[in-house]
Design an enzyme around this catalytic site. Sequence first.
Site, PDB file in Angstrom:
ATOM      1  N   THR A   1       1.765  22.238 -37.505  1.00  0.00           N
ATOM      2  CA  THR A   1       3.146  22.610 -37.827  1.00  0.00           C
ATOM      3  C   THR A   1       3.380  22.717 -39.336  1.00  0.00           C
ATOM      4  O   THR A   1       4.398  23.236 -39.766  1.00  0.00           O
ATOM      5  CB  THR A   1       4.164  21.616 -37.228  1.00  0.00           C
ATOM      6  OG1 THR A   1       4.001  20.337 -37.848  1.00  0.00           O
ATOM      7  CG2 THR A   1       4.003  21.509 -35.721  1.00  0.00           C
ATOM      8  N   ASN A   2       2.437  22.223 -40.132  1.00  0.00           N
ATOM      9  CA  ASN A   2       2.537  22.368 -41.580  1.00  0.00           C
ATOM     10  C   ASN A   2       2.196  23.812 -41.925  1.00  0.00           C
ATOM     11  O   ASN A   2       1.225  24.370 -41.424  1.00  0.00           O
ATOM     12  CB  ASN A   2       1.593  21.393 -42.288  1.00  0.00           C
ATOM     13  CG  ASN A   2       1.827  21.380 -43.780  1.00  0.00           C
ATOM     14  OD1 ASN A   2       1.663  22.382 -44.454  1.00  0.00           O
ATOM     15  ND2 ASN A   2       2.205  20.226 -44.298  1.00  0.00           N
ATOM     16  N   ARG A   3       2.970  24.402 -42.821  1.00  0.00           N
ATOM     17  CA  ARG A   3       2.839  25.830 -43.113  1.00  0.00           C
ATOM     18  C   ARG A   3       1.936  26.144 -44.307  1.00  0.00           C
ATOM     19  O   ARG A   3       1.839  27.291 -44.726  1.00  0.00           O
ATOM     20  CB  ARG A   3       4.232  26.424 -43.308  1.00  0.00           C
ATOM     21  CG  ARG A   3       5.073  26.257 -42.041  1.00  0.00           C
ATOM     22  CD  ARG A   3       6.463  26.788 -42.184  1.00  0.00           C
ATOM     23  NE  ARG A   3       7.308  25.854 -42.933  1.00  0.00           N
ATOM     24  CZ  ARG A   3       8.574  26.089 -43.245  1.00  0.00           C
ATOM     25  NH1 ARG A   3       9.151  27.216 -42.889  1.00  0.00           N
ATOM     26  NH2 ARG A   3       9.285  25.201 -43.901  1.00  0.00           N
ATOM     27  N   PHE A   4       1.252  25.143 -44.833  1.00  0.00           N
ATOM     28  CA  PHE A   4       0.424  25.345 -46.030  1.00  0.00           C
ATOM     29  C   PHE A   4      -0.599  26.466 -45.849  1.00  0.00           C
ATOM     30  O   PHE A   4      -0.673  27.394 -46.660  1.00  0.00           O
ATOM     31  CB  PHE A   4      -0.294  24.034 -46.404  1.00  0.00           C
ATOM     32  CG  PHE A   4      -1.134  24.143 -47.635  1.00  0.00           C
ATOM     33  CD1 PHE A   4      -0.559  24.065 -48.887  1.00  0.00           C
ATOM     34  CD2 PHE A   4      -2.512  24.309 -47.547  1.00  0.00           C
ATOM     35  CE1 PHE A   4      -1.335  24.159 -50.041  1.00  0.00           C
ATOM     36  CE2 PHE A   4      -3.292  24.413 -48.688  1.00  0.00           C
ATOM     37  CZ  PHE A   4      -2.700  24.330 -49.935  1.00  0.00           C
TER      38      PHE A   4
ATOM     39  N   THR B   1       5.539  22.468 -47.670  1.00  0.00           N
ATOM     40  CA  THR B   1       5.197  23.271 -46.496  1.00  0.00           C
ATOM     41  C   THR B   1       5.308  22.459 -45.209  1.00  0.00           C
ATOM     42  O   THR B   1       5.071  22.977 -44.125  1.00  0.00           O
ATOM     43  CB  THR B   1       3.769  23.833 -46.621  1.00  0.00           C
ATOM     44  OG1 THR B   1       2.857  22.737 -46.816  1.00  0.00           O
ATOM     45  CG2 THR B   1       3.667  24.805 -47.780  1.00  0.00           C
TER      46      THR B   1
END
Length: 165
Positions: free
Chosen positions: A38-41, A141
């Site tokens: 779920t982290n957008r990095f 992110t």
Amino acid sequence: MQVKCFNPVIDDDCRVLILGSMPSVISRKVDFYYGNPTNRFWKILSALFGADFTTMTKEEKTAALLARRIALFDVFSVCDIKGSMDGNIKNAEFNDIPSLIRGTDIKTIYITSKKAFIAFNKKFGDYFADIGVKVVNLPSTSSANRSKFKTDAALFAEWQKLFVL
């Protein structure tokens, strides 16, 4: 629970250093930076560089970062933390970032955590200003930051404005 950071991704050719705070619970399980899906990095880096970082192995991500002269590490070396939220970080010790970048071409440090950015500047701000290294706070992110950047496109637009190689 006491948590330690990962080893840095860096070589002498790096021009940019991206710093987080500490690995999340999920990142620690997968043993690499920004491991929570779920982290957008990795999505943001994919959009910035036109390469699908989201499907790469950690070895491929490492090689892709270094090929783009990007280093990756965390501000804190060790801390006590419950869960993954930066607000839960206690008793943090700093990584020796000045020694880490010595001998590299790093001229900009991007920090993806507001808490880490503030702590970093208190600890190292004058040092990096004196040697001409720019320190920039990028929007987080993390999925916890969706209240400000609800869409990936909005977050990408902000990163695109701030992130320069």
